[in-house]
Design an enzyme around this catalytic site. Sequence first.
Site, PDB file in Angstrom:
ATOM      1  N   HIS A   1       0.833  -1.212   0.000  1.00 10.30           N
ATOM      2  CA  HIS A   1       0.000   0.000   0.000  1.00 10.30           C
ATOM      3  C   HIS A   1       0.859   1.250   0.000  1.00 10.30           C
ATOM      4  O   HIS A   1       2.024   1.239   0.398  1.00 10.30           O
ATOM      5  CB  HIS A   1      -0.931   0.030   1.224  1.00 10.30           C
ATOM      6  CG  HIS A   1      -0.208   0.081   2.545  1.00 10.30           C
ATOM      7  ND1 HIS A   1       0.379  -1.026   3.107  1.00 10.30           N
ATOM      8  CD2 HIS A   1       0.031   1.113   3.395  1.00 10.30           C
ATOM      9  CE1 HIS A   1       0.938  -0.693   4.260  1.00 10.30           C
ATOM     10  NE2 HIS A   1       0.757   0.607   4.455  1.00 10.30           N
TER      11      HIS A   1
ATOM     12  N   ASP B   1       0.436   4.923   1.884  1.00  7.59           N
ATOM     13  CA  ASP B   1      -0.363   5.304   3.043  1.00  7.59           C
ATOM     14  C   ASP B   1      -1.545   6.201   2.667  1.00  7.59           C
ATOM     15  O   ASP B   1      -1.378   7.212   1.950  1.00  7.59           O
ATOM     16  CB  ASP B   1       0.502   6.036   4.084  1.00  7.59           C
ATOM     17  CG  ASP B   1       1.437   5.081   4.820  1.00  7.59           C
ATOM     18  OD1 ASP B   1       1.099   3.891   4.953  1.00  7.59           O
ATOM     19  OD2 ASP B   1       2.521   5.524   5.250  1.00  7.59           O
TER      20      ASP B   1
ATOM     21  N   HIS C   1       4.646   0.228   0.284  1.00 11.76           N
ATOM     22  CA  HIS C   1       5.380  -0.581   1.256  1.00 11.76           C
ATOM     23  C   HIS C   1       4.499  -1.675   1.826  1.00 11.76           C
ATOM     24  O   HIS C   1       3.271  -1.663   1.659  1.00 11.76           O
ATOM     25  CB  HIS C   1       5.972   0.292   2.366  1.00 11.76           C
ATOM     26  CG  HIS C   1       4.960   1.108   3.101  1.00 11.76           C
ATOM     27  ND1 HIS C   1       4.442   2.274   2.609  1.00 11.76           N
ATOM     28  CD2 HIS C   1       4.345   0.908   4.285  1.00 11.76           C
ATOM     29  CE1 HIS C   1       3.565   2.773   3.459  1.00 11.76           C
ATOM     30  NE2 HIS C   1       3.476   1.959   4.484  1.00 11.76           N
TER      31      HIS C   1
ATOM     32  N   ARG D   1       4.750   5.838  14.282  1.00  6.36           N
ATOM     33  CA  ARG D   1       4.680   6.422  12.928  1.00  6.36           C
ATOM     34  C   ARG D   1       4.107   7.830  12.978  1.00  6.36           C
ATOM     35  O   ARG D   1       3.125   8.082  13.667  1.00  6.36           O
ATOM     36  CB  ARG D   1       3.808   5.559  12.015  1.00  6.36           C
ATOM     37  CG  ARG D   1       3.916   5.975  10.557  1.00  6.36           C
ATOM     38  CD  ARG D   1       3.086   5.106   9.645  1.00  6.36           C
ATOM     39  NE  ARG D   1       1.800   5.716   9.381  1.00  6.36           N
ATOM     40  CZ  ARG D   1       0.868   5.189   8.585  1.00  6.36           C
ATOM     41  NH1 ARG D   1       1.093   4.041   7.986  1.00  6.36           N
ATOM     42  NH2 ARG D   1      -0.266   5.799   8.390  1.00  6.36           N
TER      43      ARG D   1
HETATM   44  C1  SIN Z   1       3.094   1.075   7.637  1.00  8.37           C
HETATM   45  O1  SIN Z   1       2.451   0.277   6.962  1.00  8.37           O
HETATM   46  O2  SIN Z   1       2.956   2.277   7.541  1.00  8.37           O
HETATM   47  C2  SIN Z   1       4.092   0.576   8.649  1.00  8.37           C
HETATM   48  C3  SIN Z   1       5.005  -0.449   8.117  1.00  8.37           C
HETATM   49  C4  SIN Z   1       5.649  -1.245   9.221  1.00  8.37           C
HETATM   50  O3  SIN Z   1       5.056  -1.414  10.293  1.00  8.37           O
HETATM   51  O4  SIN Z   1       6.753  -1.728   9.005  1.00  8.37           O
END
Ligand code: SIN
Length: 283
Positions: A101, A103, A256, A271
């Site tokens: 995805h 974000d 990612h 995050r």
């Molecule tokens: C995410 O999907 O924004 C985080 C990725 C992760 O937890 O490594």
Amino acid sequence: MRNAKIEVEPLTPTIGAILRNVDLAQPLEDATFAEIKAALLAHHVIFFPDQRITPKQQLSFAERFGEIDEPHPVFEAHPQEPRVMLIEQKGRQGVYNDMWHTDVTYQQAPPMGSILHAQILPPQGGDTLWASMYAAYDALSDRMKTFLDGMTALHDFGYSYSGYLLDKPEGRKRLREIEDQYPTVEHPVIRTHPETKRKLLFVNRSFTMRINGLSQGESDGLLRLLCDHCEQPAFQVRHQWRVGDLAMWDNRCTQHLAVSDYYPHHRKMHRVTIRGERPFHAA
Ligand code: SIN
């Protein structure tokens, strides 16, 4: 004293670089910040090993790039710093970010970037992979580029999260509330990056629901083809985390995925996302 001369070590020819001699606990001089920004634009995801920083310092670093984005409708917030999200998995199988995805593309203006700081990691596993959507676009045939040029697609919150929310008590009510807050949005399939002006492929398996102007069958088939194409190893970099590592990605030109291979161990990340602008396509 660090932040003297940043070293940029590319990790693949396509995407990813480690930045050394940076201490994000210290205020960043404008020249140092400019080097970091240039590395982000050039490498799309940048890694800062061993950063002993607080959530407040993570926010201060993020604010050098722009305003912090609104709180995520699903992730929990840090108890002291509500603009920091917790991405935490403990003793439950399957996570919600183990599908490719970009974000929050169900927003009209998805984030320009995200910054992830590793807090607690499983003994092995829990890596994150990123893929360059410039590379995905560049690798399309000229015919496909021409076909996709000017097309738009619908991105939808519930497309990815409805299963996750419906499993929870009160999940249906919460899903309706979030869908009211974030109605389905339309984005270009080929996006122009607002800073580099490069073209990139802007569909993802988690939130892109439908390509406009095609029949349902054509849209489903084309989306499958494009998402498979985006997820090729040649466009990727993989990061094996250590506690304290910080990664920042340009959310406008990457996708990612967090690998969900560490059950029943604990993994916790902080995050922060930075507000972006409405995606556009310049012919
Ligand atoms: C995410 O999907 O924004 C985080 C990725 C992760 O937890 O490594």
